[in-house]
Design a protein around this motif. Sequence first.
Motif, PDB file in Angstrom:
ATOM      1  N   PRO A   8       1.039  -1.039  -0.108  1.00 27.60           N
ATOM      2  CA  PRO A   8       0.042  -0.212  -0.154  1.00 27.60           C
ATOM      3  C   PRO A   8       0.779   1.310  -0.072  1.00 27.60           C
ATOM      4  CG  PRO A   8      -0.225  -1.142   2.104  1.00 27.60           C
ATOM      5  CD  PRO A   8       0.622  -1.922   1.059  1.00 27.60           C
ATOM      6  N   GLY A   9       0.730   2.280  -0.976  1.00 25.54           N
ATOM      7  CA  GLY A   9       1.201   3.464  -0.884  1.00 25.54           C
ATOM      8  C   GLY A   9       0.338   4.524  -0.668  1.00 25.54           C
ATOM      9  N   LEU A  10      -0.270   5.211  -1.627  1.00 27.04           N
ATOM     10  CA  LEU A  10      -1.215   6.073  -1.519  1.00 27.04           C
ATOM     11  C   LEU A  10      -2.522   5.768  -2.059  1.00 27.04           C
ATOM     12  CD1 LEU A  10      -1.937   8.638  -3.572  1.00 27.04           C
ATOM     13  CD2 LEU A  10       0.358   8.950  -3.051  1.00 27.04           C
ATOM     14  N   SER A  11      -4.011   6.035  -1.680  1.00 28.78           N
ATOM     15  CA  SER A  11      -5.172   5.759  -2.547  1.00 28.78           C
ATOM     16  C   SER A  11      -6.030   6.773  -2.053  1.00 28.78           C
ATOM     17  CB  SER A  11      -5.487   4.339  -2.054  1.00 28.78           C
ATOM     18  OG  SER A  11      -5.958   4.372  -0.759  1.00 28.78           O
ATOM     19  N   VAL A  12      -6.793   7.200  -3.076  1.00 29.34           N
ATOM     20  CA  VAL A  12      -8.024   7.949  -2.777  1.00 29.34           C
ATOM     21  C   VAL A  12      -9.114   7.294  -3.234  1.00 29.34           C
ATOM     22  CG1 VAL A  12      -8.762  10.282  -3.198  1.00 29.34           C
ATOM     23  CG2 VAL A  12      -6.513   9.723  -3.562  1.00 29.34           C
ATOM     24  N   GLU A  13     -10.238   7.063  -2.226  1.00 23.15           N
ATOM     25  CA  GLU A  13     -11.355   6.689  -2.862  1.00 23.15           C
ATOM     26  C   GLU A  13     -12.678   7.640  -2.901  1.00 23.15           C
ATOM     27  OE1 GLU A  13     -12.006   3.125  -0.441  1.00 23.15           O
ATOM     28  OE2 GLU A  13      -9.811   2.885  -0.937  1.00 23.15           O
ATOM     29  N   GLY A  14     -13.207   7.835  -3.916  1.00 19.89           N
ATOM     30  CA  GLY A  14     -14.489   8.434  -4.038  1.00 19.89           C
ATOM     31  C   GLY A  14     -14.445   9.945  -3.507  1.00 19.89           C
ATOM     32  N   ALA A  15     -13.341  10.581  -4.127  1.00 17.97           N
ATOM     33  CA  ALA A  15     -12.966  11.920  -3.652  1.00 17.97           C
ATOM     34  C   ALA A  15     -14.032  12.732  -4.523  1.00 17.97           C
ATOM     35  CB  ALA A  15     -11.529  12.253  -4.018  1.00 17.97           C
ATOM     36  N   ARG A  16     -14.562  13.737  -3.814  1.00 18.53           N
ATOM     37  CA  ARG A  16     -15.306  14.796  -4.449  1.00 18.53           C
ATOM     38  C   ARG A  16     -15.196  16.103  -3.770  1.00 18.53           C
ATOM     39  NH1 ARG A  16     -20.254  12.480  -6.743  1.00 18.53           N
ATOM     40  NH2 ARG A  16     -20.300  10.143  -5.956  1.00 18.53           N
ATOM     41  N   LEU A  17     -15.114  17.198  -4.705  1.00 18.97           N
ATOM     42  CA  LEU A  17     -14.738  18.446  -4.374  1.00 18.97           C
ATOM     43  C   LEU A  17     -15.583  19.308  -5.072  1.00 18.97           C
ATOM     44  CD1 LEU A  17     -13.117  20.408  -2.624  1.00 18.97           C
ATOM     45  CD2 LEU A  17     -11.236  20.269  -4.451  1.00 18.97           C
ATOM     46  N   ILE A  24     -15.230  20.222  -8.960  1.00 23.87           N
ATOM     47  CA  ILE A  24     -13.781  20.176  -9.360  1.00 23.87           C
ATOM     48  C   ILE A  24     -13.427  18.476  -9.398  1.00 23.87           C
ATOM     49  CG2 ILE A  24     -11.317  20.775  -8.749  1.00 23.87           C
ATOM     50  CD1 ILE A  24     -13.172  23.277  -9.084  1.00 23.87           C
ATOM     51  N   LEU A  25     -13.642  17.848  -8.409  1.00 22.31           N
ATOM     52  CA  LEU A  25     -13.458  16.614  -8.446  1.00 22.31           C
ATOM     53  C   LEU A  25     -14.864  15.587  -8.379  1.00 22.31           C
ATOM     54  CD1 LEU A  25     -10.571  16.172  -5.964  1.00 22.31           C
ATOM     55  CD2 LEU A  25     -10.262  16.291  -8.441  1.00 22.31           C
ATOM     56  N   ARG A  26     -15.066  14.694  -9.349  1.00 23.80           N
ATOM     57  CA  ARG A  26     -16.299  14.052  -9.406  1.00 23.80           C
ATOM     58  C   ARG A  26     -16.034  12.703  -9.066  1.00 23.80           C
ATOM     59  NH1 ARG A  26     -19.668  17.172 -13.536  1.00 23.80           N
ATOM     60  NH2 ARG A  26     -18.145  18.927 -14.438  1.00 23.80           N
ATOM     61  N   ASP A  27     -16.102  12.257  -8.014  1.00 24.07           N
ATOM     62  CA  ASP A  27     -16.185  10.764  -7.379  1.00 24.07           C
ATOM     63  C   ASP A  27     -14.775  10.272  -7.875  1.00 24.07           C
ATOM     64  OD1 ASP A  27     -16.506   8.354  -6.312  1.00 24.07           O
ATOM     65  OD2 ASP A  27     -18.025   7.829  -7.754  1.00 24.07           O
ATOM     66  N   VAL A  28     -13.672  10.569  -7.787  1.00 29.42           N
ATOM     67  CA  VAL A  28     -12.318  10.230  -8.196  1.00 29.42           C
ATOM     68  C   VAL A  28     -11.824   9.233  -7.256  1.00 29.42           C
ATOM     69  CG1 VAL A  28      -9.872  10.966  -8.635  1.00 29.42           C
ATOM     70  CG2 VAL A  28     -11.826  12.431  -9.284  1.00 29.42           C
ATOM     71  N   SER A  29     -11.201   7.914  -7.757  1.00 31.39           N
ATOM     72  CA  SER A  29     -10.427   6.918  -7.229  1.00 31.39           C
ATOM     73  C   SER A  29      -9.383   6.732  -7.691  1.00 31.39           C
ATOM     74  CB  SER A  29     -11.174   5.780  -6.784  1.00 31.39           C
ATOM     75  OG  SER A  29     -12.196   6.132  -6.155  1.00 31.39           O
ATOM     76  N   LEU A  30      -8.084   6.504  -6.994  1.00 28.15           N
ATOM     77  CA  LEU A  30      -6.790   6.463  -7.642  1.00 28.15           C
ATOM     78  C   LEU A  30      -5.823   5.593  -6.695  1.00 28.15           C
ATOM     79  CD1 LEU A  30      -4.829   7.231  -9.779  1.00 28.15           C
ATOM     80  CD2 LEU A  30      -4.230   9.155  -8.161  1.00 28.15           C
ATOM     81  N   VAL A  66      -8.784   9.236   1.968  1.00 30.88           N
ATOM     82  CA  VAL A  66      -7.447   9.110   1.473  1.00 30.88           C
ATOM     83  C   VAL A  66      -6.807   8.101   2.430  1.00 30.88           C
ATOM     84  CG1 VAL A  66      -5.325  10.538   1.168  1.00 30.88           C
ATOM     85  CG2 VAL A  66      -7.402  11.501   0.947  1.00 30.88           C
ATOM     86  N   ARG A  67      -5.762   7.280   1.811  1.00 24.80           N
ATOM     87  CA  ARG A  67      -4.981   6.359   2.668  1.00 24.80           C
ATOM     88  C   ARG A  67      -3.344   6.590   2.107  1.00 24.80           C
ATOM     89  NH1 ARG A  67      -9.313   3.155   2.063  1.00 24.80           N
ATOM     90  NH2 ARG A  67     -10.310   2.608   3.887  1.00 24.80           N
ATOM     91  N   ILE A  68      -2.511   6.667   3.088  1.00 28.89           N
ATOM     92  CA  ILE A  68      -1.042   6.723   2.922  1.00 28.89           C
ATOM     93  C   ILE A  68      -0.506   5.780   3.838  1.00 28.89           C
ATOM     94  CG2 ILE A  68       1.069   8.060   3.217  1.00 28.89           C
ATOM     95  CD1 ILE A  68      -0.886  10.376   2.567  1.00 28.89           C
ATOM     96  N   GLY A  69       0.014   4.757   3.256  1.00 28.56           N
ATOM     97  CA  GLY A  69       0.700   3.687   3.662  1.00 28.56           C
ATOM     98  C   GLY A  69      -0.010   2.787   4.281  1.00 28.56           C
ATOM     99  N   GLY A  70      -1.276   2.616   3.875  1.00 25.24           N
ATOM    100  CA  GLY A  70      -2.408   1.668   4.528  1.00 25.24           C
ATOM    101  C   GLY A  70      -3.278   2.238   5.664  1.00 25.24           C
ATOM    102  N   ARG A  71      -2.763   3.593   5.929  1.00 23.71           N
ATOM    103  CA  ARG A  71      -3.233   4.216   7.034  1.00 23.71           C
ATOM    104  C   ARG A  71      -4.265   5.339   6.663  1.00 23.71           C
ATOM    105  NH1 ARG A  71      -0.964   8.712  10.745  1.00 23.71           N
ATOM    106  NH2 ARG A  71       0.103   9.216   8.864  1.00 23.71           N
ATOM    107  N   GLU A  72      -5.524   5.332   7.358  1.00 23.66           N
ATOM    108  CA  GLU A  72      -6.398   6.374   6.908  1.00 23.66           C
ATOM    109  C   GLU A  72      -6.118   7.691   7.499  1.00 23.66           C
ATOM    110  OE1 GLU A  72     -10.520   5.974   7.035  1.00 23.66           O
ATOM    111  OE2 GLU A  72     -10.983   7.920   6.778  1.00 23.66           O
TER     112      GLU A  72
END
Lengths: 379, 300, 278
Positions: A8-17, A24-30, A66-72
């Motif tokens: 696990p590095g970094l992840s975003v799930e369902g980001a909206r802004l 600006i962001l519509r349900d972005v996951s990465l 947002v998770r970084i290194g597996g930690r929320e």
Amino acid sequence: MTYPTRLPGLSVEGARLSLGGTPILRDVSLAVARGEFVALLGPSGCGKTSLMRVIAGIQAADAGVVRIGGREVTGLHPAQRDVAMVFQSYALYPHLTVAQNIAVPLTMRRLSAAQRLPLLGGLLPGSRAARAAITADVAGIAEPLGLAHLLARKPGQLSGGQRQRVALARAVIREPGAFLLDEPLSNLDAALRVTTRREIVEIHRRVGAATLYVTHDQSEALTMADRVAVMQAGNILQIATPEEIYREPVDLRVASFIGSPRINLLDAEIGEDGVVRVSGAATALHSHARGNVTLAIRPEDWVMGAEGQEARVEHTEFLGDHALVHLRMGAGTVTLRAGPGALPHAGEVLRLGFDPARALVFGPDGRRIAAHRREPACA
Amino acid sequence: MPETTSARSRTRRSEALGAWLLTLPAALSFALLMLLPTLAAIAMAFTDYELGLVPVWIGLENFRELLEDRGFRRSFLNTIIYVGLVAPLSVGLGLALALLIEAGARGRVFFRAVFFLPVVSLTVAMAAAWQYLLHPTIGPVNTLLRLIGITGPAWLSSSDTVLISLAAIGVWENAGFNMVLFMAGLTAIPRELREAACVDGAQSGWSRFWLVTWPLLGPTTLFVVTITMIRSIRVFDTVAVLTRGGPNKASEVLLYTMYTEGFTFLRLGYSAAITLVFLVIVLALMWVQTRVLDRRVHYG
Amino acid sequence: MGDGRSLLRDLPRLALLSFLGLIILSPYIWMLSASLKPTDEIFRANLALIPERFAAIENYSRVFAQVPVGRYLLNGVIVCGGILFFQLLFAIPAGYALAKLRFPGREWVFGAVMLGLLVPPHVPALPLYAGFAALGMLNTYAALIIPSTISVFGIFLFRQFFRSLPDDLIHAARLDGMGEGAIVWRVALPNAWPAATAFAIFSVVAHWNDLFWPLIVVTGTEYATPALGVLHFHTEEAGDDFAALMAACAIMTAPLILAFLVAQRRFVEGIATTGLKG
């Protein structure tokens, strides 16, 4: 995938802004694995920098995890997230020397507020040892980046490329879990940009962090990244390896954004027999879909020959190792990438076919439609 | 080619002529209304000039008298105390207000207008309002103090409190002006620097202030400090309205002493000597500002 | 960050600002309150802001009866207007010449401007007073206006502003047949409105509020400016009549404050840009 053991590095799930009512962001996951280099590619204003700021915690999203290194880390302050960032303007502290700039992430973490005081702080217990360790770490990071002789200077006395390296050094010095770069090359001149690309990739290898690299320059994205995420209007359209993005785009917008000169788009239709036709003429492509579609052909995939559509040469651009031929085909124009050999003259009429294995078909909604070479009858 | 050169020198001459015509009104009035009177004031300081009499050159006599004049020494000291109170307090308050207003988006325009109001208000009239506010018996300040069982002093008519009261009014006058200058300085700090400080581990607003805001405000702060000192050395209106230097010279300040010596007692020579002291202080402050600004607080 | 902060978390900041704002506003509040109260109520020294019996009409009409309010305000307008007119008339052409024209002696003129910036207006006051006294010109509009007609700061401000005008604009105007004078007023000035408004606000605020020079050259009420008028009323007539005094102060302070409230942003920016340089 290139990373069989995806740490696990970094992840975003369902980001909206949305800012001021504008989405600006519509349900972005990465997700970026540890050790992986992902380029976030898109035109300016597509939301890529906002996504990076959400990951860093500089901007709070309306929704998403947002998770970084597996930690929320969703609600945490940037300082608590284990991220480092290189800003587009470098954001070096103008009143600090190069050494002090690079040391800031360490002094902020290793020294207490009292120990950071200018004169008094040096007298406190433990302060001297901690400061010596920081100085050693700074020297260790400055050496390979060629900054050793600049440590006493202020940012105002450095060239653009040197400032950029100081920003890189400051970002990697505490070996972050996630490494974010926001268009770090856009303020450099063209020659420096190419050499710095390689340096950044090398630093990424050495640090082994999950690296997210925001850029609007597709050649940067394609040359540097393990995977490219193409973003447009607040959506990530596709995340794939550079080759896949170029050869197998899943969306018409990806196909037309990637590649220079732009991919050629032709109006086509698929009849009841499943044959793809352009202005009524049958091509070698066959699909299970029906109706009006868009046929997309890269400039280098045309075949000049006896078969195919008629096209009249309008003008040619000679570029040394290759040439671009602009032709009128029906109501539209197409571009063909030709070898440096004999070039057609303006006014000449050619017949253009294409390589069916490389042609792409998109439906009216812009999604990719499976199409393949038509089998010979009665096979 | 002689023709071209003469043509060129002709256009150059006509440009110079036009330029001189354009600067002439300003140059004349500058010479007549600033340069000559300033030189005259400096010269006057070395004479015993009194209005209607023939001036006699007396060298440094006026300055020797100043040194022995207890009234002037008191006035000089009072001015220093006044500046020493008003400058740091109004600069500090101005900075605090600017930081508080810039810390959020709400109420920005409203509060900026509120704190700026004293800058555009008629000082004389507002001094009178302060006089009412600080009136020993009927003033709201002392009435409020009585409510909590404290007998307030006679703010403007007791020699113990008069300078402090004038300084408080001075802080009230100057804080909004300084706030606007600091707000301009704050907007000039790139937002990315504060964000970089966040990512670099400056978690509290306090540590971000010391890492980024305060050092980058350096030039602004130095400028605001000197300009406030120069503005508060000129204190005159409130003294003229409220205390006339009293009680017992406890609120005598440089410009007011200069005014009474020159325009009440008509000792113009002596008054000019005080003016010269005033000018030297102002010039010294500006000199310090430019020296320090060039040396230290500028980042290339 | 900060953009989407909730009202609840913003509350301490707003409360602190409101508290400080109330302190800053207290002289205005009490000034207005006292100007509405009958004298006996003021002397009872209670903390009620709203009077038990409204005496606004008595107080304000007492001011209008005892004080030539209109005269003072008119004098203020004439003096500020006259000063501003001449300051612009002298400073704009000089600023243009310093910024855009080459002429022998330019360095000297600019040096004089920089030197002039260092000298406070109080320094030449004594000789100017002696001069006006010798010419028998004390107690005139001329005495109030003339010493301020030259603003080296104005010259400096306009020079800085005109330097950023493109040279091609001026070359084009010359090709169109304009002389330098026409260029100043028809090309340079219309492009210098931001600087001109900033300077105008700076100048009017400074001279409307100035007490020092009017106090020196004016005696009596005929040529008194608002600042001087308030001082006269304060020392000679009001005595302990705080109700009328506060009413007079409110009247004299109102014009500039109203102008400020109407054009708030321009005022703040005008003072900030001019303040940053001088």
